[in-house]
Design a protein around this motif. Structure first.
Motif, PDB file in Angstrom:
ATOM      1  N   UNK A  28       0.774  -1.374  -0.141  1.00  0.00           N
ATOM      2  CA  UNK A  28      -0.100   0.108  -0.068  1.00  0.00           C
ATOM      3  C   UNK A  28       0.787   1.219   0.038  1.00  0.00           C
ATOM      4  N   UNK A  29       1.967   1.237   0.715  1.00  0.00           N
ATOM      5  CA  UNK A  29       2.780   2.371   0.762  1.00  0.00           C
ATOM      6  C   UNK A  29       3.736   2.588  -0.489  1.00  0.00           C
ATOM      7  N   UNK A  30       3.831   1.324  -1.128  1.00  0.00           N
ATOM      8  CA  UNK A  30       4.472   1.368  -2.416  1.00  0.00           C
ATOM      9  C   UNK A  30       3.620   2.157  -3.520  1.00  0.00           C
ATOM     10  N   UNK A  31       2.441   1.761  -3.437  1.00  0.00           N
ATOM     11  CA  UNK A  31       1.488   2.187  -4.605  1.00  0.00           C
ATOM     12  C   UNK A  31       1.682   3.818  -4.432  1.00  0.00           C
ATOM     13  N   UNK A  32       1.809   4.469  -3.563  1.00  0.00           N
ATOM     14  CA  UNK A  32       1.758   5.858  -3.306  1.00  0.00           C
ATOM     15  C   UNK A  32       3.271   6.438  -3.413  1.00  0.00           C
ATOM     16  N   UNK A  33       4.233   5.520  -3.716  1.00  0.00           N
ATOM     17  CA  UNK A  33       5.428   6.242  -3.694  1.00  0.00           C
ATOM     18  C   UNK A  33       6.147   5.890  -5.058  1.00  0.00           C
ATOM     19  N   UNK A  34       6.695   7.098  -5.531  1.00  0.00           N
ATOM     20  CA  UNK A  34       7.343   6.828  -6.860  1.00  0.00           C
ATOM     21  C   UNK A  34       8.670   6.887  -6.761  1.00  0.00           C
ATOM     22  N   UNK A  35       9.345   7.724  -5.926  1.00  0.00           N
ATOM     23  CA  UNK A  35      10.897   7.782  -5.516  1.00  0.00           C
ATOM     24  C   UNK A  35      11.122   7.733  -4.130  1.00  0.00           C
ATOM     25  N   UNK A  36      12.259   7.438  -4.019  1.00  0.00           N
ATOM     26  CA  UNK A  36      13.045   7.409  -2.616  1.00  0.00           C
ATOM     27  C   UNK A  36      14.092   7.995  -2.496  1.00  0.00           C
ATOM     28  N   UNK A  37      14.695   8.419  -1.289  1.00  0.00           N
ATOM     29  CA  UNK A  37      15.852   8.995  -0.971  1.00  0.00           C
ATOM     30  C   UNK A  37      16.939   7.837  -0.598  1.00  0.00           C
ATOM     31  N   UNK A  38      17.828   7.519  -1.358  1.00  0.00           N
ATOM     32  CA  UNK A  38      18.715   6.392  -1.011  1.00  0.00           C
ATOM     33  C   UNK A  38      19.093   6.128   0.351  1.00  0.00           C
ATOM     34  N   UNK A  39      19.644   7.159   0.745  1.00  0.00           N
ATOM     35  CA  UNK A  39      20.419   7.376   2.261  1.00  0.00           C
ATOM     36  C   UNK A  39      19.114   7.079   3.390  1.00  0.00           C
ATOM     37  N   UNK A  40      17.872   7.655   2.821  1.00  0.00           N
ATOM     38  CA  UNK A  40      16.911   7.262   4.011  1.00  0.00           C
ATOM     39  C   UNK A  40      16.431   5.827   4.241  1.00  0.00           C
ATOM     40  N   UNK A  41      16.542   5.157   2.848  1.00  0.00           N
ATOM     41  CA  UNK A  41      16.273   3.654   2.854  1.00  0.00           C
ATOM     42  C   UNK A  41      17.295   2.945   3.639  1.00  0.00           C
TER      43      UNK A  41
END
Length: 282
Positions: free
Chosen positions: A85-98
């Motif tokens: 569900x979270x991935x469906x609303x997420x298009x990009x991420x910050x690598x360092x945060x992940x």
């Protein structure tokens, strides 16, 4: 051009998941991620040691692991990946945060003794992987070239092909045999196959060479290997405007052998349990 770092695959993987409608097989996902990054074959064909996988596949596995731990994607026991569900609303991420979030998870679970290789597995841990698969693959790899060609001939016959012949002539562009596929007893069409007993990865050049040998002989090809196919090879096999080539890698090969019960037998284990509640009800 160097092979991208694993964290550089985070956003291409997310973009691939969205492009594919929110779910995808492992092969589909990797191929689309590579397409998103427009990686040339010089990069995608680089092998990761003697594992039989490419460096890109290895780092994509790391990237999937991180995105899964971050809660954006998940996978089923059948190897299908899907957006949460979270991935469906997420298009990009910050690598360092992940990376930071996953690092915290590991610090909070000091008793977790999972090794890197276990983390990278896409469905079950290394200890849970069926040992028969490795045993069967090694048994097949120990066959002579002629023995492997005859094994492929038997697989095709058991799968419904007719008039399957092994040629295996040198200088024949990699063509090892041919047969006829029958559909519902009404339609039939010729197919040419190549059987490659190999521990590594088959690249796009081998697929192009095989297709070139098909010209004027058949419109459909089948490439069977004990190894695997690079993303570039898979893309070349289904390239628009070119005769399609179906691919069977080592994993699909051993699964098919089990399905057809060729050199593989399955024993059912009886499990007996005592129902204490039944006795207590007396």
């Amino acid at each position: 051009m160097n092979v991208p770092k694993y964290h550089e695959f985070f956003n291409p993987l997310l973009a691939a998941m969205h492009q594919l409608g929110g779910s995808a097989s492992l092969v589909e996902l990797d191929e689309e991620a590579v397409r998103q990054m427009q990686l040339p074959s010089e990069v995608t064909d680089v092998l990761h040691g003697d594992t039989g996988k490419t460096e890109v596949q290895y780092r994509l596995a790391w990237a999937r692991t991180y995105l899964k731990k971050y809660g954006l994607i998940t996978n089923s026991s059948r190897g299908v990946w899907a957006l949460t569900a979270a991935g469906q609303t997420t298009r990009t991420v910050q690598s360092r945060k992940v990376q930071g979030a996953v690092r915290v998870q590991r610090q909070q679970a000091p008793t977790d003794t999972t090794s890197n290789e276990e983390v990278l597995d896409d469905s079950v841990s290394i200890d849970e992987q069926p040992k028969w698969e490795d045993h069967l693959r090694e048994t097949v790899l120990a066959l002579t070239p002629g023995g492997f060609e005859r094994l492929c001939q038997r697989i095709l016959r058991e799968s419904g092909f007719i008039q399957v012949e092994v040629t295996g002539r040198s200088g024949d562009g990699g063509i090892d045999g041919h047969g006829i596929v029958r559909l519902a007893g009404l339609l039939s069409f010729p197919i040419i196959f190549q059987a490659k007993k190999y521990r590594g990865s088959v690249g796009a050049p081998e697929i192009r060479n095989f297709r070139g040998a098909m010209v004027g002989r058949a419109d459909k090809g089948l490439f069977i290997t004990t190894g695997n196919f690079t993303p570039a090879a898979s893309a070349e096999a289904t390239r628009d405007g070119a005769p399609p080539i179906d691919l069977i890698d080592g994993s699909a090969l051993v699964t098919k052998l089990k399905e057809l019960k060729l050199g593989v037998s399955t024993r059912m284990v009886e499990v007996t349990e005592v129902d204490e509640d039944w006795f207590n009800s007396l």
